[in-house]
Write a protein that holds these residues in place. Structure first.
Motif, mmCIF file in Angstrom:
data_model
loop_
_atom_site.group_PDB
_atom_site.id
_atom_site.type_symbol
_atom_site.label_atom_id
_atom_site.label_comp_id
_atom_site.label_asym_id
_atom_site.label_seq_id
_atom_site.Cartn_x
_atom_site.Cartn_y
_atom_site.Cartn_z
ATOM 1 N N ALA A 257 0.816 -1.214 0.000
ATOM 2 C CA ALA A 257 0.000 0.000 0.000
ATOM 3 C C ALA A 257 0.847 1.259 0.000
ATOM 4 C CB ALA A 257 -0.930 0.001 1.207
ATOM 5 N N ALA A 258 2.093 1.163 0.483
ATOM 6 C CA ALA A 258 2.949 2.342 0.615
ATOM 7 C C ALA A 258 3.812 2.609 -0.617
ATOM 8 C CB ALA A 258 3.852 2.195 1.839
ATOM 9 N N LEU A 259 3.876 1.666 -1.556
ATOM 10 C CA LEU A 259 4.710 1.869 -2.737
ATOM 11 C C LEU A 259 4.047 2.855 -3.698
ATOM 12 C CD1 LEU A 259 5.925 -1.765 -3.544
ATOM 13 C CD2 LEU A 259 7.146 0.043 -2.308
ATOM 14 N N PRO A 260 4.811 3.769 -4.276
ATOM 15 C CA PRO A 260 4.214 4.730 -5.208
ATOM 16 C C PRO A 260 3.589 4.070 -6.422
ATOM 17 C CG PRO A 260 6.388 5.476 -4.494
ATOM 18 C CD PRO A 260 6.229 4.062 -4.001
ATOM 19 N N SER A 261 4.181 2.972 -6.876
ATOM 20 C CA SER A 261 3.667 2.264 -8.048
ATOM 21 C C SER A 261 3.558 0.782 -7.736
ATOM 22 C CB SER A 261 4.598 2.478 -9.242
ATOM 23 O OG SER A 261 4.161 1.738 -10.376
ATOM 24 N N LEU A 262 2.495 0.167 -8.211
ATOM 25 C CA LEU A 262 2.283 -1.265 -7.999
ATOM 26 C C LEU A 262 1.758 -1.855 -9.305
ATOM 27 C CD1 LEU A 262 2.593 -3.165 -5.503
ATOM 28 C CD2 LEU A 262 0.132 -2.971 -5.204
#
Length: 332
Positions: A257-262
């Motif tokens: 949830a904290a990654l800028p891109s998934l």
């Protein structure tokens, strides 16, 4: 978290569980884990039993951070996840997939000790038939092939339109060589063990050995450290788990949830491989996603699945040793 919590405070809430698996995985039919509570909530410490103390200490650092420190703000509230297919007989593929509601991607375990490439091909074929042409398939060899074997396997599996190969070879050097060989096949390589078990988790990116990385919150020291590694490599990331309970999976979800891109479905649906869990509403896939948020174990389930007395003592002693290592490392 800026300081190491006292050992007595950690041990005061530790609960050790042994959960049965629905399908044998990694050579075991039960998964042991130690859970404890901190000011921010419950966390999980569950390095596999064969891991030595220096490696396991990083897992403890991750659990302490999750229990004692606020986590980064989530950028999304649902995480798309993949199904995980153990190295089962192809006839069991539909049974396993039925546990993963709505998942559009399957990670298939290959290069299992005692099996041959023909077993892998048959398993992947059964998954493709079950998923149809729109389904996504990735395979994970856990470093089980050398470069020639991996190239041969890639060709043998090419008819199934793979999304990527995960850790086909053990070393970053082998991955880099294989990546060159497979470039014309347009088959990406993902690094897992070459990131989480490496002295330098950034080395695989510097070597040009992977197209993407697989990251796990526990073995990389927690959500913040894992997020830093992703940013420093500059590579797309898949967030995965280590057959965690739902408590551990919630930490993985916090990382995703904290990654800028998934860009990819994450390997956080593995609660579906458990025949029991520590929460009343396990974090299994629903509609192909899991929710982001902290979870609290159910006391009755902790009692029901409590590990034996000798195993509880083993885990408490392990926590004590790893805590001592963190105290001398001075990185908390």
């Amino acid at each position: 978290m800026t300081s190491l919590p006292p050992l007595a405070e950690i041990l005061a809430t530790v609960r050790v569980v042994s959960l049965p698996l629905a399908t044998r995985f990694r050579g075991v039919d039960h998964r042991e884990a130690a859970l404890f509570e901190g000011p921010e909530g419950w966390a999980e410490f569950s390095p596999f039993t064969e891991y030595d103390d220096p490696e396991a200490a990083t897992w403890l650092a991750a659990a302490l951070d999750y229990a004692h420190a606020p986590q980064p703000a989530p950028l999304r509230h649902d995480i798309p996840v993949n199904a995980t297919m153990p190295a089962v007989d192809p006839k069991r593929v539909p049974e396993v997939l039925a546990r993963y509601d709505g998942c559009r991607t399957v990670k298939v375990k290959v290069a299992e000790r005692g099996q041959v490439l023909a077993d892998d091909v048959a398993r992947v074929r059964a998954v493709r038939e079950a998923m149809g042409p729109a389904g996504r398939i990735r395979v994970d060899a856990n470093g089980g092939w050398n470069v020639d074997e991996a190239e041969h396997a890639a060709h043998a599996l090419s008819e199934f339109d793979l999304e990527y190969l995960e850790q086909p070879c053990a070393t970053a050097e082998e991955l880099a060589e294989l990546r060159v060989r497979l470039r014309r096949w347009d088959l990406p390589i993902a690094a897992d063990e070459s990131v989480r078990k490496a002295q330098d988790p950034l080395a695989v990116a510097r070597a040009g050995a992977a197209d993407l990385i697989v990251v796990k919150a526990q073995p990389l020291g927690g959500v913040r450290r894992a997020r830093e590694i992703v940013a420093e490599t500059g590579l797309p990331a898949v967030v995965s788990s280590a057959l965690d309970t739902s408590i551990g999976l919630s930490q993985g979800a916090a990382l995703a949830a904290a990654l800028p891109s998934l860009e990819f479905d994450c390997g956080l649906g593995t609660a579906a491989l458990l025949a029991a869990d520590v929460v009343r509403d396990p974090l299994v896939p629903r509609g192909g996603v899991i929710a982001v948020g902290r979870l609290t174990p159910d006391p009755a389930l902790l009692d029901r699945h409590a590990a034996s007395g000798d195993r509880r003592a083993w885990w408490r002693a392990r926590i004590e040793r790893c805590h001592a290592r963190l105290a001398t490392r001075g990185d908390m």
